[in-house]
Design a protein around this motif. Structure first.
Motif, PDB file in Angstrom:
ATOM      1  N   ALA A   8      26.082 -14.708   8.531  1.00 57.68           N
ATOM      2  CA  ALA A   8      25.504 -15.450   9.655  1.00 57.68           C
ATOM      3  C   ALA A   8      25.744 -14.753  10.995  1.00 57.68           C
ATOM      4  N   LYS A   9      26.940 -14.198  11.194  1.00 55.27           N
ATOM      5  CA  LYS A   9      27.224 -13.521  12.466  1.00 55.27           C
ATOM      6  C   LYS A   9      26.343 -12.291  12.651  1.00 55.27           C
ATOM      7  N   ALA A  10      26.119 -11.549  11.562  1.00 53.60           N
ATOM      8  CA  ALA A  10      25.266 -10.362  11.637  1.00 53.60           C
ATOM      9  C   ALA A  10      23.817 -10.749  11.924  1.00 53.60           C
ATOM     10  N   VAL A  11      23.364 -11.840  11.319  1.00 48.52           N
ATOM     11  CA  VAL A  11      21.999 -12.324  11.579  1.00 48.52           C
ATOM     12  C   VAL A  11      21.868 -12.714  13.052  1.00 48.52           C
ATOM     13  N   ASP A  12      22.842 -13.449  13.567  1.00 45.94           N
ATOM     14  CA  ASP A  12      22.834 -13.828  14.987  1.00 45.94           C
ATOM     15  C   ASP A  12      22.836 -12.593  15.883  1.00 45.94           C
ATOM     16  N   TYR A  13      23.639 -11.598  15.517  1.00 48.11           N
ATOM     17  CA  TYR A  13      23.740 -10.372  16.313  1.00 48.11           C
ATOM     18  C   TYR A  13      22.416  -9.605  16.289  1.00 48.11           C
ATOM     19  N   ALA A  14      21.727  -9.613  15.158  1.00 47.99           N
ATOM     20  CA  ALA A  14      20.428  -8.941  15.063  1.00 47.99           C
ATOM     21  C   ALA A  14      19.420  -9.590  16.021  1.00 47.99           C
ATOM     22  N   TRP A  15      19.428 -10.935  16.100  1.00 45.65           N
ATOM     23  CA  TRP A  15      18.550 -11.623  17.045  1.00 45.65           C
ATOM     24  C   TRP A  15      18.920 -11.266  18.481  1.00 45.65           C
ATOM     25  N   LEU A  16      20.209 -11.234  18.775  1.00 50.69           N
ATOM     26  CA  LEU A  16      20.653 -10.876  20.123  1.00 50.69           C
ATOM     27  C   LEU A  16      20.151  -9.476  20.487  1.00 50.69           C
ATOM     28  N   LEU A  17      20.325  -8.518  19.580  1.00 46.92           N
ATOM     29  CA  LEU A  17      19.879  -7.151  19.864  1.00 46.92           C
ATOM     30  C   LEU A  17      18.368  -7.074  20.022  1.00 46.92           C
ATOM     31  N   ALA A  18      17.634  -7.845  19.233  1.00 49.34           N
ATOM     32  CA  ALA A  18      16.180  -7.859  19.356  1.00 49.34           C
ATOM     33  C   ALA A  18      15.764  -8.366  20.737  1.00 49.34           C
ATOM     34  N   ILE A  19      16.372  -9.441  21.177  1.00 50.42           N
ATOM     35  CA  ILE A  19      16.039 -10.008  22.487  1.00 50.42           C
ATOM     36  C   ILE A  19      16.456  -9.057  23.603  1.00 50.42           C
ATOM     37  N   GLU A  20      17.617  -8.443  23.472  1.00 52.11           N
ATOM     38  CA  GLU A  20      18.056  -7.465  24.475  1.00 52.11           C
ATOM     39  C   GLU A  20      17.120  -6.254  24.501  1.00 52.11           C
ATOM     40  N   THR A  21      16.604  -5.865  23.338  1.00 54.16           N
ATOM     41  CA  THR A  21      15.654  -4.752  23.276  1.00 54.16           C
ATOM     42  C   THR A  21      14.403  -5.083  24.073  1.00 54.16           C
ATOM     43  N   ILE A  22      13.899  -6.275  23.888  1.00 61.68           N
ATOM     44  CA  ILE A  22      12.707  -6.710  24.610  1.00 61.68           C
ATOM     45  C   ILE A  22      12.999  -6.842  26.107  1.00 61.68           C
ATOM     46  N   ALA A  23      14.148  -7.431  26.438  1.00 64.70           N
ATOM     47  CA  ALA A  23      14.510  -7.645  27.847  1.00 64.70           C
ATOM     48  C   ALA A  23      14.885  -6.342  28.552  1.00 64.70           C
ATOM     49  N   GLY A  24      15.383  -5.376  27.781  1.00 64.83           N
ATOM     50  CA  GLY A  24      15.804  -4.113  28.382  1.00 64.83           C
ATOM     51  C   GLY A  24      17.138  -4.192  29.088  1.00 64.83           C
ATOM     52  N   GLU A  25      17.904  -5.240  28.787  1.00 63.90           N
ATOM     53  CA  GLU A  25      19.219  -5.407  29.399  1.00 63.90           C
ATOM     54  C   GLU A  25      20.074  -6.332  28.539  1.00 63.90           C
ATOM     55  N   PRO A  26      21.399  -6.256  28.705  1.00 62.89           N
ATOM     56  CA  PRO A  26      22.276  -7.154  27.948  1.00 62.89           C
ATOM     57  C   PRO A  26      22.083  -8.602  28.380  1.00 62.89           C
ATOM     58  N   LEU A  27      22.222  -9.514  27.430  1.00 63.81           N
ATOM     59  CA  LEU A  27      22.075 -10.935  27.738  1.00 63.81           C
ATOM     60  C   LEU A  27      23.388 -11.609  28.096  1.00 63.81           C
TER      61      LEU A  27
END
Length: 180
Positions: A8-27
């Motif tokens: 579950a933590k890895a799945v959550d982290y994958a979503w975080l990285l995907a959103i950060e990729t789109i945003a172009g910055e850390p969340l």
């Protein structure tokens, strides 16, 4: 060897990285504990003690990326043409004591990080360094253990990481598709 599905933590982290990729910055702001800050402050001192003890010169480096820039390793230093160093400066007495009580297994808590560093840098070995200035009075402020590449471990780790990177890209695709 089949790639395991992430927890579950890895799945959550994958979503975080995907959103950060789109945003172009850390969340989120990176949380830095006192122990982490202390480790960063002691690192130059640890490197100097290591150099004095070994007679080796360590090239200071920072973030090393894979060719595709998907993965990175925060290196504490390169030594010679084929080595690197990984410095830890624990405060906890149990961690410091465990290193000296069981030197053969002292590095195991950090083996994934070490092998990741060896993979990303292409280096052949890593000197795992524990620096505890609290033990200078008894001459045990510096512990060094050489770790060599574990090709089988690195191959499995690389497969897992590539699978994870594909998951992140799938999330990016999903989010872009929904937004369109």
């Amino acid at each position: 060897m089949p790639v395991e599905e992430p927890g579950a933590k890895a799945v959550d982290y994958a979503w975080l990285l995907a959103i950060e990729t789109i945003a172009g910055e850390p969340l989120d702001e990176t949380f830095v504990t006192y122990a982490m800050r202390r480790g960063r402050e002691l690192e130059p001192q640890a490197r100097a003690v290591y150099e004095a003890r070994t007679g080796a010169w360590v090239e200071e480096v920072s973030l090393v990326l894979t060719e595709d820039s998907k993965f990175g390793y925060s290196a504490d230093g390169f030594r010679d043409d084929d080595g690197l160093i990984e410095i830890k400066c624990p405060m906890a007495a149990d961690k410091i004591g465990a290193v000296w009580a069981n030197p053969e297994s002292a590095h195991l808590e950090y083996i994934d990080q070490i092998n990741g560093g060896l993979w990303i840098t292409g280096r052949k070995w890593c000197d795992f360094i524990m620096y505890a200035p609290q033990l200078e009075a008894v001459g045990k402020q510096l512990f060094v253990k050489r770790i060599t590449r574990d090709e089988a471990f690195i191959e499995e780790m690389e497969a897992q990481l590539m699978h994870f990177a594909a998951r992140v890209q799938q999330h990016v695709f999903t989010l872009n598709k929904v937004a369109a």
